[in-house]
Design a protein around this motif. Structure first.
Motif, PDB file in Angstrom:
ATOM      1  N   ARG A  88       0.829  -1.210   0.000  1.00 18.18           N
ATOM      2  CA  ARG A  88       0.000   0.000   0.000  1.00 18.18           C
ATOM      3  C   ARG A  88       0.863   1.260   0.000  1.00 18.18           C
ATOM      4  N   LEU A  89       1.869   1.270   0.866  1.00 13.58           N
ATOM      5  CA  LEU A  89       2.724   2.448   1.000  1.00 13.58           C
ATOM      6  C   LEU A  89       3.602   2.694  -0.219  1.00 13.58           C
ATOM      7  N   SER A  90       3.889   1.652  -0.976  1.00 15.71           N
ATOM      8  CA  SER A  90       4.767   1.781  -2.143  1.00 15.71           C
ATOM      9  C   SER A  90       3.957   1.856  -3.444  1.00 15.71           C
ATOM     10  N   ASN A  91       2.706   2.270  -3.324  1.00 15.23           N
ATOM     11  CA  ASN A  91       1.840   2.457  -4.497  1.00 15.23           C
ATOM     12  C   ASN A  91       1.701   1.202  -5.349  1.00 15.23           C
ATOM     13  N   GLY A  92       1.478   0.073  -4.691  1.00 14.29           N
ATOM     14  CA  GLY A  92       1.209  -1.161  -5.415  1.00 14.29           C
ATOM     15  C   GLY A  92       2.418  -1.877  -5.958  1.00 14.29           C
ATOM     16  N   SER A  93       3.573  -1.680  -5.362  1.00 14.57           N
ATOM     17  CA  SER A  93       4.778  -2.382  -5.804  1.00 14.57           C
ATOM     18  C   SER A  93       4.545  -3.893  -5.806  1.00 14.57           C
ATOM     19  N   VAL A  94       5.065  -4.551  -6.825  1.00 15.75           N
ATOM     20  CA  VAL A  94       4.955  -6.015  -6.904  1.00 15.75           C
ATOM     21  C   VAL A  94       6.252  -6.699  -6.462  1.00 15.75           C
ATOM     22  N   ASP A  95       7.193  -5.928  -5.956  1.00 19.88           N
ATOM     23  CA  ASP A  95       8.508  -6.463  -5.602  1.00 19.88           C
ATOM     24  C   ASP A  95       8.468  -7.622  -4.607  1.00 19.88           C
ATOM     25  N   GLN A  96       7.500  -7.622  -3.723  1.00 15.87           N
ATOM     26  CA  GLN A  96       7.422  -8.692  -2.717  1.00 15.87           C
ATOM     27  C   GLN A  96       6.241  -9.631  -2.943  1.00 15.87           C
ATOM     28  N   HIS A  97       5.650  -9.582  -4.129  1.00 15.42           N
ATOM     29  CA  HIS A  97       4.514 -10.454  -4.419  1.00 15.42           C
ATOM     30  C   HIS A  97       4.839 -11.949  -4.243  1.00 15.42           C
ATOM     31  N   PRO A  98       6.003 -12.432  -4.680  1.00 16.70           N
ATOM     32  CA  PRO A  98       6.269 -13.857  -4.458  1.00 16.70           C
ATOM     33  C   PRO A  98       6.290 -14.241  -2.978  1.00 16.70           C
ATOM     34  N   VAL A  99       6.868 -13.398  -2.151  1.00 14.29           N
ATOM     35  CA  VAL A  99       6.933 -13.680  -0.715  1.00 14.29           C
ATOM     36  C   VAL A  99       5.534 -13.588  -0.110  1.00 14.29           C
ATOM     37  N   LEU A 100       4.804 -12.530  -0.462  1.00 19.13           N
ATOM     38  CA  LEU A 100       3.443 -12.361   0.040  1.00 19.13           C
ATOM     39  C   LEU A 100       2.565 -13.532  -0.394  1.00 19.13           C
ATOM     40  N   ALA A 101       2.685 -13.927  -1.651  1.00 22.80           N
ATOM     41  CA  ALA A 101       1.908 -15.070  -2.146  1.00 22.80           C
ATOM     42  C   ALA A 101       2.285 -16.345  -1.400  1.00 22.80           C
ATOM     43  N   ASP A 102       3.554 -16.523  -1.087  1.00 24.29           N
ATOM     44  CA  ASP A 102       3.982 -17.706  -0.354  1.00 24.29           C
ATOM     45  C   ASP A 102       3.397 -17.707   1.058  1.00 24.29           C
ATOM     46  N   CYS A 103       3.279 -16.539   1.665  1.00 22.61           N
ATOM     47  CA  CYS A 103       2.628 -16.443   2.979  1.00 22.61           C
ATOM     48  C   CYS A 103       1.169 -16.864   2.871  1.00 22.61           C
ATOM     49  N   TYR A 104       0.481 -16.343   1.867  1.00 26.06           N
ATOM     50  CA  TYR A 104      -0.923 -16.717   1.684  1.00 26.06           C
ATOM     51  C   TYR A 104      -1.046 -18.205   1.358  1.00 26.06           C
ATOM     52  N   ARG A 105      -0.089 -18.728   0.649  1.00 21.75           N
ATOM     53  CA  ARG A 105      -0.079 -20.176   0.364  1.00 21.75           C
ATOM     54  C   ARG A 105       0.020 -20.951   1.676  1.00 21.75           C
ATOM     55  N   ALA A 106       0.904 -20.536   2.563  1.00 19.88           N
ATOM     56  CA  ALA A 106       1.056 -21.207   3.859  1.00 19.88           C
ATOM     57  C   ALA A 106      -0.227 -21.116   4.681  1.00 19.88           C
ATOM     58  N   LEU A 107      -0.972 -20.031   4.496  1.00 18.10           N
ATOM     59  CA  LEU A 107      -2.242 -19.840   5.207  1.00 18.10           C
ATOM     60  C   LEU A 107      -3.421 -20.470   4.468  1.00 18.10           C
ATOM     61  N   ARG A 108      -3.127 -21.111   3.326  1.00 21.40           N
ATOM     62  CA  ARG A 108      -4.133 -21.770   2.480  1.00 21.40           C
ATOM     63  C   ARG A 108      -5.170 -20.790   1.932  1.00 21.40           C
ATOM     64  N   LYS A 109      -4.729 -19.581   1.655  1.00 18.99           N
ATOM     65  CA  LYS A 109      -5.602 -18.570   1.035  1.00 18.99           C
ATOM     66  C   LYS A 109      -5.244 -18.525  -0.448  1.00 18.99           C
ATOM     67  N   TYR A 110      -5.642 -19.577  -1.143  1.00 20.03           N
ATOM     68  CA  TYR A 110      -5.211 -19.803  -2.518  1.00 20.03           C
ATOM     69  C   TYR A 110      -5.742 -18.775  -3.510  1.00 20.03           C
ATOM     70  N   LYS A 111      -6.912 -18.237  -3.245  1.00 21.41           N
ATOM     71  CA  LYS A 111      -7.460 -17.210  -4.143  1.00 21.41           C
ATOM     72  C   LYS A 111      -6.536 -15.986  -4.157  1.00 21.41           C
ATOM     73  N   LEU A 112      -6.015 -15.620  -2.990  1.00 19.52           N
ATOM     74  CA  LEU A 112      -5.092 -14.479  -2.914  1.00 19.52           C
ATOM     75  C   LEU A 112      -3.772 -14.791  -3.610  1.00 19.52           C
ATOM     76  N   VAL A 113      -3.323 -16.044  -3.519  1.00 23.17           N
ATOM     77  CA  VAL A 113      -2.110 -16.460  -4.237  1.00 23.17           C
ATOM     78  C   VAL A 113      -2.326 -16.255  -5.729  1.00 23.17           C
ATOM     79  N   ASP A 114      -3.478 -16.711  -6.224  1.00 17.98           N
ATOM     80  CA  ASP A 114      -3.793 -16.583  -7.654  1.00 17.98           C
ATOM     81  C   ASP A 114      -3.858 -15.114  -8.082  1.00 17.98           C
ATOM     82  N   GLU A 115      -4.457 -14.278  -7.249  1.00 22.03           N
ATOM     83  CA  GLU A 115      -4.570 -12.850  -7.572  1.00 22.03           C
ATOM     84  C   GLU A 115      -3.195 -12.189  -7.632  1.00 22.03           C
TER      85      GLU A 115
END
Length: 175
Positions: A66-93
């Motif tokens: 949010r603070l970096s105006n939608g930067s995708v730089d950490q999307h793989p890490v964020l997606a991996d966190c959501y994967r660990a939490l089994r929030k697969y829809k967010l991983v896909d997004e």
């Protein structure tokens, strides 16, 4: 400001040296004192990720985003966190956003690995293999992201029962 910058530098050194509890201890008060610092949120999120604190990591990395105006730089890490939490829809997004932004080969490769792992977690091994095979060819000059992708692909091929392909690709990785 200078004191906070120095403390942030100390936290970055602790993180780089894999002293994650120390990095977290330094970063928490900085995040409270300077909540709008994208750098602090990013590093705290990455630290929480390394510590396996998926919920807290997502909180910090979403705030970084949010603070970096939608930067995708950490999307793989964020997606991996959501994967660990089994929030697969967010991983896909996140994967869709990253793929569309196409920031760098390294970042897209990491995102693709997480997306494929997420598919495998859901029992969609054929789709996971297809995701990693999409656009894949053995490069003339292998870089770390090529090796990571090939290793993940070989693992999924083995799990899907395609041992000849898995062995051939793992042999290339080893070589």
């Amino acid at each position: 400001g200078r004191t906070l910058a120095n403390r942030l530098g100390e936290a970055a050194v602790a993180f780089a040296e894999e002293r994650y509890p120390e990095a977290r201890r330094i970063l928490r008060p900085i995040a409270e004192e300077a909540p709008a610092s994208p750098t602090t949120r990013e590093l705290l999120g990455l630290t929480q990720y390394r510590l396996g604190n998926w919920r807290e990591a997502t909180k910090q990395l979403e705030e970084f985003r949010r603070l970096s105006n939608g930067s995708v730089d950490q999307h793989p890490v964020l997606a991996d966190c959501y994967r660990a939490l089994r929030k697969y829809k967010l991983v896909d997004e996140l994967w869709a956003e990253l793929r569309e932004a196409s920031p760098s080969a390294e970042l897209v490769s990491e995102g693709r690995i997480v997306a494929a792992g997420s598919l495998a977690d859901r029992g969609k091994l054929a789709d996971a293999v297809a995701e990693l095979e999409r656009g894949w060819s053995i490069p003339k000059r292998a870089r770390p992201h090529h090796l990571r992708r090939a290793y993940a692909l070989a693992d999924l091929q083995e799990r899907a029962g395609d041992l000849p392909k898995a062995r051939a690709l793992m042999g290339w990785v080893a070589k």
